[in-house]
Design a protein around this motif. Structure first.
Motif, PDB file in Angstrom:
ATOM      1  N   SER A  67       0.863  -1.184   0.000  1.00  0.00           N
ATOM      2  CA  SER A  67       0.000   0.000   0.000  1.00  0.00           C
ATOM      3  C   SER A  67       0.892   1.224   0.000  1.00  0.00           C
ATOM      4  O   SER A  67       1.998   1.191   0.567  1.00  0.00           O
ATOM      5  CB  SER A  67      -0.936   0.018   1.223  1.00  0.00           C
ATOM      6  OG  SER A  67      -0.180   0.090   2.419  1.00  0.00           O
ATOM      7  N   ALA A 262       3.174   2.556 -10.268  1.00  0.00           N
ATOM      8  CA  ALA A 262       1.852   2.964  -9.807  1.00  0.00           C
ATOM      9  C   ALA A 262       1.198   1.842  -9.002  1.00  0.00           C
ATOM     10  O   ALA A 262       1.425   0.652  -9.273  1.00  0.00           O
ATOM     11  CB  ALA A 262       0.979   3.321 -10.999  1.00  0.00           C
ATOM     12  N   PRO A 263       0.380   2.180  -8.004  1.00  0.00           N
ATOM     13  CA  PRO A 263      -0.280   1.147  -7.187  1.00  0.00           C
ATOM     14  C   PRO A 263      -1.077   0.148  -8.007  1.00  0.00           C
ATOM     15  O   PRO A 263      -1.059  -1.062  -7.715  1.00  0.00           O
ATOM     16  CB  PRO A 263      -1.191   1.968  -6.266  1.00  0.00           C
ATOM     17  CG  PRO A 263      -0.516   3.290  -6.146  1.00  0.00           C
ATOM     18  CD  PRO A 263       0.101   3.538  -7.497  1.00  0.00           C
ATOM     19  N   GLU A 264      -1.764   0.617  -9.055  1.00  0.00           N
ATOM     20  CA  GLU A 264      -2.553  -0.308  -9.869  1.00  0.00           C
ATOM     21  C   GLU A 264      -1.667  -1.281 -10.641  1.00  0.00           C
ATOM     22  O   GLU A 264      -2.043  -2.442 -10.869  1.00  0.00           O
ATOM     23  CB  GLU A 264      -3.472   0.453 -10.825  1.00  0.00           C
ATOM     24  CG  GLU A 264      -2.786   1.439 -11.748  1.00  0.00           C
ATOM     25  CD  GLU A 264      -2.675   2.833 -11.181  1.00  0.00           C
ATOM     26  OE1 GLU A 264      -2.574   3.786 -11.980  1.00  0.00           O
ATOM     27  OE2 GLU A 264      -2.687   2.983  -9.925  1.00  0.00           O
ATOM     28  N   ASP A 265      -0.472  -0.829 -11.039  1.00  0.00           N
ATOM     29  CA  ASP A 265       0.457  -1.724 -11.727  1.00  0.00           C
ATOM     30  C   ASP A 265       1.036  -2.755 -10.767  1.00  0.00           C
ATOM     31  O   ASP A 265       1.283  -3.905 -11.146  1.00  0.00           O
ATOM     32  CB  ASP A 265       1.578  -0.919 -12.379  1.00  0.00           C
ATOM     33  CG  ASP A 265       1.083  -0.055 -13.525  1.00  0.00           C
ATOM     34  OD1 ASP A 265       0.073  -0.433 -14.147  1.00  0.00           O
ATOM     35  OD2 ASP A 265       1.697   0.992 -13.797  1.00  0.00           O
ATOM     36  N   ALA A 267      -0.551  -3.925  -8.160  1.00  0.00           N
ATOM     37  CA  ALA A 267      -1.634  -4.896  -7.958  1.00  0.00           C
ATOM     38  C   ALA A 267      -1.691  -5.878  -9.123  1.00  0.00           C
ATOM     39  O   ALA A 267      -1.899  -7.091  -8.923  1.00  0.00           O
ATOM     40  CB  ALA A 267      -2.969  -4.165  -7.805  1.00  0.00           C
ATOM     41  N   ASP A 268      -1.485  -5.388 -10.332  1.00  0.00           N
ATOM     42  CA  ASP A 268      -1.465  -6.268 -11.505  1.00  0.00           C
ATOM     43  C   ASP A 268      -0.287  -7.233 -11.437  1.00  0.00           C
ATOM     44  O   ASP A 268      -0.402  -8.405 -11.833  1.00  0.00           O
ATOM     45  CB  ASP A 268      -1.385  -5.420 -12.778  1.00  0.00           C
ATOM     46  CG  ASP A 268      -1.401  -6.268 -14.038  1.00  0.00           C
ATOM     47  OD1 ASP A 268      -2.420  -6.931 -14.299  1.00  0.00           O
ATOM     48  OD2 ASP A 268      -0.386  -6.278 -14.757  1.00  0.00           O
TER      49      ASP A 268
END
Length: 281
Positions: A67, A262-265, A267-268
């Motif tokens: 996070s 990036a956080p979304e990357d 997570a991916d």
């Protein structure tokens, strides 16, 4: 001094000084010309490589727990033999961001965004440590990025001839250095759009000084990012396919976004690593 139409400052852009001296610039990371996805071994080829799979599983757990603002998870590879290290190398591959920090540390983002291989070398170039960090950017690099840097720029009593627009930029940079911190948006000064003289750029480059970190990012084209000797001040330069400078900026921030996962990357990346590990379970 000859500077191209975009006002570049860097290796080859300035002639030698009258006294025979030359400006010295940090060498940029190399070997990042093409993006290659890792070639993964078959399931039967990883028999006996449980140590590597255990490390990769721990990395997957760290990705799941990531996070923003949380300290990076660090996984030490010192205990792995060559066969297990080879499997880790195959799975991680090489991604879009490469980092040089001083003369003894290199970091390479893997094909999994937010997973970084960080190596330190000791005397005679021998490997001193080999770790995996999970986070937006390696904390080991950030710990050294502005070590010993100055806190602000000192304006000279008299400016060199030909320097006209640097003085207000010094005040602007100092103002935003005081504001940097968690949750503060980066402040960018676009030198490609601002009026300036050749002497302005050379003066600013020397006043800011040279830092210890050089980053090459191909995620947004060919972008080269370097620290200065002034806290939280970075040069961020974008080049086209012919190596012409197309955007030249100074960013005042803890870390430019172009170098950060990036956080979304991230997570991916967790989902992709889980898919890889499922093949070997």
């Amino acid at each position: 001094m000859a500077i191209d139409s975009f006002g570049s400052v860097g290796p080859g852009s300035q002639p030698a000084e009258a006294d025979g001296g030359e400006l010295q610039y940090m060498e940029m990371p190399k070997g990042m010309i093409t993006f290659a996805r890792p070639i993964l071994p078959e399931r039967e080829d990883v028999a006996g490589l449980q140590a590597a799979l255990a490390v990769l599983s721990a990395v997957a757990d760290s990705l799941a727990a990531f996070s923003p603002g949380r300290p990076n998870a660090v996984h030490d590879l010192a205990g792995l033999d060559n066969a297990n290290l080879a499997l880790v190398d195959q799975v991680l591959g090489e991604g879009e961001v490469s980092v040089i920090c001083g003369g003894d540390m290199q970091a390479q983002e893997s094909v999994l965004a937010g997973v970084w291989r960080v190596r330190r070398t000791g005397p005679e170039g021998r490997l001193a440590s080999d770790t995996i960090e999970v986070g937006a950017f390696p904390s080991a690099v950030m710990a050294q990025a502005f070590a010993g840097s100055r806190e602000a720029l000192a304006a000279p009593a008299v400016y060199p001839a030909g320097v006209f627009n640097a003085p207000p930029l010094i005040a602007e940079i100092n103002e935003h250095i005081r504001r940097t911190g968690p949750g503060v948006e980066p402040h960018a000064i676009n030198l490609s759009l601002l009026p300036h003289t050749e002497e302005d750029l050379v003066f600013l480059d020397r006043l800011l000084g040279e830092g210890s970190v050089a980053i090459l990012s191909r995620g947004y084209g060919n972008c080269r990012v370097t620290t200065t000797a002034t806290r939280d001040v970075w040069w961020v330069r974008f080049y086209n396919s012919t190596e012409a400078l197309i955007l030249n900026t100074i960013e005042v921030t803890a870390l430019p976004q172009v170098a950060s996962a990036a956080p979304e990357d991230i997570a991916d990346s967790h989902g992709r690593l889980i898919e890889i590990l499922e093949v070997y379970r």
